[in-house]
Design a protein around this motif. Structure first.
Motif, mmCIF file in Angstrom:
data_model
loop_
_atom_site.group_PDB
_atom_site.id
_atom_site.type_symbol
_atom_site.label_atom_id
_atom_site.label_comp_id
_atom_site.label_asym_id
_atom_site.label_seq_id
_atom_site.Cartn_x
_atom_site.Cartn_y
_atom_site.Cartn_z
ATOM 1 N N UNK A 139 1.038 -1.199 0.148
ATOM 2 C CA UNK A 139 -0.059 -0.006 0.114
ATOM 3 C C UNK A 139 0.866 1.118 -0.119
ATOM 4 N N UNK A 140 1.900 1.244 0.879
ATOM 5 C CA UNK A 140 2.881 2.289 0.843
ATOM 6 C C UNK A 140 3.541 2.683 -0.648
ATOM 7 N N UNK A 141 3.875 1.514 -1.378
ATOM 8 C CA UNK A 141 4.412 1.718 -2.633
ATOM 9 C C UNK A 141 3.393 2.114 -3.741
ATOM 10 N N UNK A 142 2.322 1.914 -3.391
ATOM 11 C CA UNK A 142 1.193 2.330 -4.171
ATOM 12 C C UNK A 142 1.105 3.929 -4.047
ATOM 13 N N UNK A 143 0.998 4.089 -2.789
ATOM 14 C CA UNK A 143 0.978 5.748 -2.561
ATOM 15 C C UNK A 143 2.019 6.453 -3.001
ATOM 16 N N UNK A 144 3.383 5.772 -3.036
ATOM 17 C CA UNK A 144 4.572 6.434 -3.550
ATOM 18 C C UNK A 144 4.243 6.537 -5.125
ATOM 19 N N UNK A 145 3.765 5.811 -5.813
ATOM 20 C CA UNK A 145 3.644 5.824 -7.095
ATOM 21 C C UNK A 145 2.522 6.774 -7.496
ATOM 22 N N UNK A 146 1.496 7.132 -6.742
ATOM 23 C CA UNK A 146 0.563 8.179 -6.840
ATOM 24 C C UNK A 146 1.453 9.479 -6.888
ATOM 25 N N UNK A 150 -5.746 5.512 7.786
ATOM 26 C CA UNK A 150 -4.470 6.610 7.611
ATOM 27 C C UNK A 150 -4.191 6.383 6.039
ATOM 28 N N UNK A 151 -3.939 5.043 5.637
ATOM 29 C CA UNK A 151 -3.175 4.856 4.326
ATOM 30 C C UNK A 151 -4.082 5.381 3.288
ATOM 31 N N UNK A 152 -5.499 5.109 3.519
ATOM 32 C CA UNK A 152 -6.566 5.521 2.408
ATOM 33 C C UNK A 152 -6.312 6.860 2.395
ATOM 34 N N UNK A 153 -6.468 7.861 3.574
ATOM 35 C CA UNK A 153 -6.494 9.113 3.545
ATOM 36 C C UNK A 153 -5.371 9.867 2.859
ATOM 37 N N UNK A 154 -4.184 9.335 3.102
ATOM 38 C CA UNK A 154 -2.985 9.591 2.098
ATOM 39 C C UNK A 154 -3.100 9.281 0.762
ATOM 40 N N UNK A 155 -3.650 8.413 0.273
ATOM 41 C CA UNK A 155 -4.070 8.054 -1.089
ATOM 42 C C UNK A 155 -4.843 9.103 -1.628
ATOM 43 N N UNK A 156 -5.787 9.263 -0.852
ATOM 44 C CA UNK A 156 -6.848 10.402 -1.219
ATOM 45 C C UNK A 156 -6.032 11.583 -1.622
ATOM 46 N N UNK A 197 -2.780 12.183 -2.103
ATOM 47 C CA UNK A 197 -2.159 11.840 -3.232
ATOM 48 C C UNK A 197 -2.794 12.346 -4.516
ATOM 49 N N UNK A 198 -4.087 11.744 -4.545
ATOM 50 C CA UNK A 198 -4.746 11.697 -5.787
ATOM 51 C C UNK A 198 -5.028 13.133 -6.050
ATOM 52 N N UNK A 199 -5.420 14.035 -5.159
ATOM 53 C CA UNK A 199 -6.052 15.567 -5.124
ATOM 54 C C UNK A 199 -4.884 16.214 -5.462
ATOM 55 N N UNK A 200 -3.732 15.743 -4.794
ATOM 56 C CA UNK A 200 -2.675 17.075 -4.584
ATOM 57 C C UNK A 200 -1.531 16.738 -5.894
ATOM 58 N N UNK A 201 -1.140 15.493 -6.313
ATOM 59 C CA UNK A 201 -0.450 14.878 -7.272
ATOM 60 C C UNK A 201 -0.913 14.479 -8.540
#
Length: 606
Positions: free
Chosen positions: A159-166, A236-242, A244-248
C-alpha cells in the motif's frame, strides 16, 4: 513456476553468491565468457531500468527485492537516449560471439536477439513517430489500469508503494510532456479526434471525486482485505492515497489537459501517417516491425482485398443456409443477423455477468479437449474479467494480459461489455479461443515456462507470431469441431474477415490517404460488426499503425508452413509435433519461424 525460480536463483542470487570472482567477471565484463549469462544479464540490466515492467513480471519480489514497486518508468528524452545507446552496445557485443562456439539453440537465440534489438534502435529519426497520449493505450489511461491490475497490495508495504507511485505521477507526466513537446516541434501531432477523446477521458477522470476514482477504490478494496493491520492504520493509508490523488495525480492530469487544449489549435482531421514528416518511411518501418516481413503497403493492401472476397463468399453461403436473405448483398444480410435479438444477452448487470461466466465455460471446455493436438501444455490459470468501465468506450472488444512470472497473478482475458450488441453469442467462442486457449494465454504461458531457454526468448514480443498464432487457433478450433454450429463458424469467419479488412483499412489510412470515415464505412460494409466496435477499431489503427496487419500476415504464414510440413512429411506428419515446433521456441520473427519448421521437417524426414 518452479523453472522460473531455478532461473532466478541461478542468475540473481548466483551472481552474488555462488562462483565468486568468476561471477563478478561475468556480471561486469564487457563480453562475458558465457553467452547465456550475457543474454540474461542484458535483460536484467534492462529490466532494472523499467520498474513498471519489474512489477508486472514479479521477477524480484519473490526474492525480497521490492523497492521498484514504489517507482514509475522514466519517460525523459535523456533516458531514451541512454537506453538506445545501451542497446547499441549490446548489439555490438552480441555480434562478436562466434557462431562456431555456440550450439544450435544458442545460434537461434543470437539470431532472434539480433533481430529484436536491432529493430529497437534502427532509424532513430523515426523513433518519435507515435502518439504516447491516445484514447486506446496512452500513458494517461495505462497508469490507472496498471495500478489496478499490476500493482500488488498484499501487505502494508504494498500500500505504501502504491501511494508512492501516486506521488510519482507528477514527475512521470512532466517527462511525458517533454516528449510530447519534442514531437510537436517535429510536426508529430495527433489528429483532432484523438485529442478530443483524450481530453474527454482526462476531464472525466479529474472531475471524479478522489474517493470515487478508480485509483482510490482499487486500493481501498485491497487495503480493507488486509488482516494484519489495524482499522486505524487502514484509514490513514486510504486518507494518504486520497490526498495524493488530489495533490499529485489530478494536477499532473490537469497539466496534460491544458497542453492538449492548446495543441488542438495545431491539429487537423487528417489521420494517416502519410501526412507526417517522413510519414511514408515511418509507416514502412512500422510494417516491418509488426509483420517481421519486407512486404510493401500495396502488397498488403492487395492481399487484404483478396482475402475479403474469399471469406465473404463462405459467409454468404452460411447466411443463406440459415435462412437469411442474401439477395441484397452481404451487408444487408449481416444487418439482418445483427438485428436478430436471439443472438444477444440481456442488456443488464445480470446479462453481463452471464457473458463472463459463459466465456469461462468456453475456455474450460476447449482446454480439456486439446490433448490430441498439443504435447506441450500450461497450468497457468486464466480468469475472465470486464474491461474497467472508465475506458470501455475507447477500448477494443477484448484483450489479454499476461500472467506474472512468479505465479501471483493469473492471465487475464478482459472483455468489453459497454455495448451488449458488440457481443453476439455466435462470436464468443472464436474470441475466447483467440484471447484465451489455445490462443494468447496458451502461447504466452508456454513461452514463460520454456525450460532451458534464456529469458529473452521467453519474452520476445513479435506481433506477427503471437497474433498470427492466436488467429491460427481460431481456425484450428473449428477444424477440431469446437465451432460445429453454422453460426459459430460464421462467427469464426467474421473474425477472420475482420482481420483481412484490417489489412485493407490500415494500409488505406496510412499509405493511400483514406479518411477516418472511409475506413469506418469500408469496415462496416465488410464485417457486419457493431458500429461502436468498428469505430474503436479504426481509431486504434490510426494511433497504432501497422500492428493490425500482423494478425493475418502471421496466420497465413503459419498455415503455409503447416501445409509445407504436411506435403513434405506425408504420413509422418503429426499436428502435435508441428505445434511443438512452433510453440517450444517462443515468439520469433516469421523468417526465423520458417527456418525452425524447415529444421523440423528435415529431422522428421530422416
Amino acid at each position: 513456476m518452479k523453472r522460473f525460480f531455478k532461473w532466478l536463483g541461478a542468475i540473481l542470487l548466483g551472481l552474488s553468491l555462488l562462483i565468486g570472482s568468476f561471477v563478478a567477471h561475468e556480471w561486469y565484463a564487457e563480453k562475458p565468457l558465457s553467452f547465456r549469462i550475457f543474454l540474461d544479464r542484458t535483460l536484467i540490466k534492462f529490466s532494472l531500468e523499467t520498474p513498471e515492467m519489474l512489477t508486472s513480471l514479479g521477477i524480484l519480489d519473490s526474492v525480497g527485492i521490492t523497492a521498484h514497486n514504489g517507482q514509475l518508468d522514466d519517460l525523459s528524452l535523456t533516458h531514451d537516449k541512454e537506453k538506445n545507446h545501451y542497446i547499441g552496445q549490446v548489439v555490438q557485443v552480441l555480434n562478436s560471439y562466434d557462431n562456431s562456439n555456440l550450439d544450435e539453440q544458442e545460434q537461434l537465440t543470437k539470431e532472434v536477439a539480433q533481430y529484436w534489438l536491432s529493430q529497437m534502435i534502427a532509424d532513430p529519426e523515426l523513433h518519435y513517430h507515435d502518439y504516447p497520449v491516445n484514447q486506446l493505450f496512452g500513458v494517461q489511461n495505462n497508469f490507472p489500469t496498471f495500478m489496478e491490475t499490476r500493482h500488488q497490495v498484499k501487505d502494508e508495504q504494498g500500500a505504501l508503494y502504491y501511494i508512492a507511485r501516486l506521488e510519482a505521477v507528477e514527475l512521470k507526466f512532466n517527462q511525458l510532456l517533454e516528449g510530447l513537446e519534442f514531437r510537436e516541434n517535429k510536426g508529430i501531432i495527433p489528429p483532432k479526434f484523438v485529442i478530443k477523446r483524450v481530453l474527454d477521458e482526462m476531464r472525466g477522470f479529474v472531475e471524479t471525486p478522489a474517493h470515487e476514482n478508480i485509483l482510490y477504490t482499487s486500493l481501498e478494496q485491497r487495503v480493507m482485505a488486509l488482516e494484519d493491520i489495524s482499522a486505524e492504520r487502514k484509514a490513514r493509508l486510504l486518507n494518504d492515497a486520497k490526498n495524493k490523488i488530489t495533490q499529485s495525480v489530478y494536477p499532473a492530469y490537469t497539466v496534460l489537459i491544458d497542453y492538449f487544449v492548446a495543441l488542438n489549435i495545431k491539429a487537423t482531421d487528417t489521420v494517416g501517417f502519410w501526412s507526417l514528416p517522413n510519414g511514408d518511411k515511418a509507416y514502412k518501418r512500422a510494417l516491418e516491425i509488426y509483420t517481421t516481413t519486407d512486404m510493401e503497403p500495396d502488397e498488403i493492401h492487395r492481399l487484404g482485398l483478396s482475402e475479403v472476397t474469399r471469406i465473404k463468399a463462405q459467409m454468404l453461403s452460411i447466411l443463406q443456409s440459415q435462412g437469411y436473405d442474401t439477395s441484397a448483398g452481404f451487408s444487408k444480410a449481416m444487418e439482418a443477423l445483427k438485428a436478430d435479438p436471439q443472438h444477444y444477452y440481456e442488456d443488464s448487470d445480470e446479462g453481463r455477468a452471464q457473458i463472463l461466466a459463459d466465456y469461462k465455460d468456453i475456455v474450460d471446455e476447449i482446454d480439456a479437449g486439446l490433448s490430441k493436438v498439443f504435447n506441450v501444455r500450461t497450468d497457468v490459470p486464466i480468469e475472465v474479467v470486464r474491461i474497467p468501465e472508465f475506458k470501455e468506450q475507447t477500448s477494443p472488444s477484448a484483450y489479454y494480459q499476461q500472467a506474472s512470472m512468479d505465479g501471483s497473478r493469473p492471465g487475464r482475458f478482459s472483455v468489453n461489455l459497454y455495448d451488449i450488441k458488440a457481443t453476439p453469442k455466435y462470436g464468443m467462442r472464436t474470441l475466447a479461443y483467440h484471447e484465451g486457449i489455445p490462443g494468447h494465454h496458451f502461447q504466452l504461458s508456454i513461452a514463460q515456462e520454456l525450460e532451458g531457454m534464456p529469458m529473452i526468448r521467453r519474452m520476445s514480443p513479435f506481433s506477427s507470431y503471437s497474433e498470427g498464432w492466436a488467429l491460427y487457433t481460431e481456425q484450428l478450433a473449428w477444424e477440431l469441431g469446437f465451432q460445429d454450429e453454422p453460426l459459430d463458424n460464421l462467427g469464426r469467419l467474421q473474425a477472420e474477415i475482420f482481420r483481412a479488412v484490417r489489412l485493407v483499412v490500415d494500409t488505406g489510412i496510412h499509405a493511400k490517404q483514406w479518411t477516418r470515415e472511409q475506413a469506418i464505412t469500408y469496415m462496416l460494409e465488410n464485417t457486419g460488426k457493431a458500429y461502436s466496435d468498428v469505430v474503436a477499431e479504426v481509431e486504434r489503427y490510426i494511433v497504432n499503425p501497422a500492428q493490425a496487419c500482423s494478425y493475418k500476415v502471421g496466420m497465413i504464414k503459419i498455415l503455409a508452413l503447416r501445409e509445407k510440413a504436411k506435403t513434405a512429411l506425408g504420413d509422418k506428419f503429426e499436428l502435435a509435433e508441428f505445434h511443438d515446433a512452433v510453440l517450444k521456441n517462443g515468439a520469433v520473427p516469421l523468417t526465423i519461424l520458417e527456418k525452425i519448421i524447415d529444421n523440423y521437417i528435415a529431422e522428421k524426414s530422416e
